[in-house]
Design an enzyme around this catalytic site. Structure first.
Site, PDB file in Angstrom:
ATOM      1  N   ASP A 139      -0.831  -2.112   4.405  1.00 39.01           N
ATOM      2  CA  ASP A 139      -1.945  -1.959   5.955  1.00 39.01           C
ATOM      3  C   ASP A 139      -2.554  -3.924   5.885  1.00 39.01           C
ATOM      4  OD1 ASP A 139      -2.897  -1.439   3.032  1.00 39.01           O
ATOM      5  OD2 ASP A 139      -4.486  -1.132   4.167  1.00 39.01           O
ATOM      6  N   GLU A 147      -3.977   0.882   1.682  1.00 39.04           N
ATOM      7  CA  GLU A 147      -4.093   0.019   0.268  1.00 39.04           C
ATOM      8  C   GLU A 147      -5.914   0.133  -0.729  1.00 39.04           C
ATOM      9  OE1 GLU A 147      -4.779  -3.539  -0.659  1.00 39.04           O
ATOM     10  OE2 GLU A 147      -4.115  -2.938  -3.036  1.00 39.04           O
ATOM     11  N   GLU A 148      -6.569   0.097   0.243  1.00 34.53           N
ATOM     12  CA  GLU A 148      -7.703  -0.214  -0.538  1.00 34.53           C
ATOM     13  C   GLU A 148      -8.748   1.441   0.027  1.00 34.53           C
ATOM     14  OE1 GLU A 148      -9.493  -4.565  -1.600  1.00 34.53           O
ATOM     15  OE2 GLU A 148      -7.284  -3.628   0.198  1.00 34.53           O
ATOM     16  N   ARG A 204      -2.278  -7.849 -17.592  1.00 32.44           N
ATOM     17  CA  ARG A 204      -3.044  -7.351 -18.863  1.00 32.44           C
ATOM     18  C   ARG A 204      -2.928  -6.136 -19.578  1.00 32.44           C
ATOM     19  NH1 ARG A 204      -8.494  -5.975 -19.754  1.00 32.44           N
ATOM     20  NH2 ARG A 204      -8.934  -7.314 -21.571  1.00 32.44           N
ATOM     21  N   HIS A 230      -8.164 -11.701   2.062  1.00 29.66           N
ATOM     22  CA  HIS A 230      -9.859 -10.829   2.601  1.00 29.66           C
ATOM     23  C   HIS A 230     -10.254 -12.274   2.973  1.00 29.66           C
ATOM     24  CE1 HIS A 230     -10.266  -6.174   0.655  1.00 29.66           C
ATOM     25  NE2 HIS A 230      -8.721  -7.526   0.722  1.00 29.66           N
TER      26      HIS A 230
HETATM   27 ZN   LIG Z   1      -7.631  -5.978  -0.312  1.00 34.21          ZN
HETATM   28 ZN   LIG Z   2      -4.643  -5.647  -1.247  1.00 30.15          ZN
END
Ligand SMILES: [Zn+2]
Ligand SMILES: [Zn+2]
Length: 412
Positions: free
Chosen positions: A81, A139-140, A178, A383
């Site tokens: 996306d 995704e978010e 990590r 972003h």
């Molecule tokens: Zn993002």
């Molecule tokens: Zn992303």
């Protein structure tokens, strides 16, 4: 440089991969609207051959499965996306959809995974096992839970490990991660506080939810300062507060929207419990006529890198990219829903970052400071309307990283 047979022939494919990347960048689609992108993905997998392709998983998700003899099952995940951002990169292949941009680099992720699936399909004698290639929507915003809720565990082979990667504003060519907590967990909720409305002139006949809400907001500030240890990370933000219509009317309700970020499951549980306890206790202190209501908006667990699997991935990446790997000293505050696959399927997962920033942007920047303090503010990061990963070498680095990491499980 690699000796993996999987990577032989990759360099000849890079021009086509770049054209694919630029095409995806030009045609971004918002979360859960990734129709064209999903069609491109499914078409490519079918062209590559061997992939059993399932479309429409959890909306626009695409899953490709390639079984290549006995061996471990590896899940590789990319997200598809774009964001509601107006692109300002000035790139020749900039977005043609006004107000929508691949500002988080998920176009790069799709190209990486298709580059990797292309090699896996072409060089079958270079590996053994099964690969589950997951192209997820949103995704978010919870695309992974949507795919899981669509019967993912029953419909596709259960992986032994889940692997994912994200392009970052670190210098192109660098790869880092990590063990343990890598990215914060995020929980958002809507809280409705109940009072008893009435005339502004006679508060004694009401229960004022505005005063109740004010007490809640102030008391919530003590969660991080008084209940989270100094060395731990947590953020509690009340980002929205709504109640009332007029100055002389005491309303019945006030609504709060709360966003919580934490870096370990223990801290997350403690903070969530503290928020609920304070909201309930302040309601009781105000003699609220009704218990407050909690409605989750979304929830992403801490992105947790399995220590043993991460050690294997780090060793593979260090061998593939000598001198170009780094280790993060603490989790980053961003959140992801990649971890939902490993959590729901009960298998280890490993996630890492691939630098994509043009080296010109990093002249004079100390790389040790970068790992310690994060991306300098002058570098356009994810972003930003100026976010523009350098395709060369970022495309190649991401494909090599995926195949090198998966190679630990898929070696013949
Ligand atoms: Zn993002
Ligand atoms: Zn992303």
């Amino acid at each position: 440089m690699t000796t993996s047979p999987l990577l032989s022939g990759l360099s000849e494919e890079l021009p086509e991969l770049r054209a694919l990347y630029e095409d995806l960048h030009t045609h971004p689609e918002l979360s859960f609207q990734e129709e064209r992108t999903a069609a491109v993905v499914a078409g490519r997998l079918r062209e590559q051959g061997g992939w059993e392709v399932t479309e429409g998983v959890g909306g626009t998700g695409v899953v490709g499965v390639l079984a290549n003899g006995d061996g471990p099952v590896v899940l590789l995940r990319a997200d598809m996306d774009a964001l509601p951002v107006r692109e300002e990169t000035g790139l020749a292949y900039a977005s043609e959809t006004d107000g929508v941009m691949h500002a988080c680099g998920h176009d790069m992720h799709v190209a990486w995974l298709l580059g990797a699936t292309g090699r896996l399909a072409a060089v079958r004698d270079g590996w053994r096992g099964t690969v589950v290639a997951v192209f997820q929507p949103g995704e978010e915003v919870g695309g992974a839970p949507k795919m899981l809720a669509d019967g993912f565990a029953e419909r596709f082979p259960r992986p032994d490990v889940c692997l994912g990667q994200h392009v970052a504003a670190a210098p192109a060519g660098l790869v880092g991660t990590r063990a343990g907590a890598l990215m914060a967990g995020a929980d958002s909720m809507r809280v409705t506080l109940f009072g008893r409305g009435g005339h502004g002139s006679t508060p004694e006949a009401t229960v004022d939810p505005v005063v109740l809400a004010a007490a809640v907001v102030m008391r919530l500030q003590t969660v991080v300062s008084r209940e989270v240890a100094a060395g731990q990370q947590a953020v509690v933000t009340v980002g929205s507060i709504h109640g009332g219509t007029k100055e002389n009317i005491i309303p019945d309700t006030v609504e709060l929207k709360i966003n919580i970020r934490t870096a370990t499951e223990a801290v997350r549980e403690r903070v969530l419990a503290a928020v609920e306890r304070i909201v309930r206790a302040e309601s009781a202190a105000s003699a609220a006529p009704k218990e407050p209501e909690f409605e989750p908006i979304d929830s992403f667990p801490v992105t947790h890198n399995d220590p043993a699997a991460t050690a294997s991935v780090q060793a593979a990446l260090a061998a593939e990219f000598p001198g170009l790997t780094f280790e993060l000293t603490s989790p980053v505050p961003n959140s992801e829903d990649f971890g939902a696959f490993g959590t729901a399927l009960g298998v280890p997962s490993v996630y890492w970052f691939v630098g994509g920033a043009d080296h010109k942007l990093y002249e004079g920047v100390d790389l040790e400071a970068l790992v310690r303090d994060g991306i300098p503010p002058q570098i356009p990061s994810n972003h930003s309307p100026h976010f523009a990963p350098a395709p060369d070498p970022t495309l190649e680095t991401g494909v090599r990283a995926l195949l090198a990491a998966a190679g630990h499980w898929l070696a013949p």
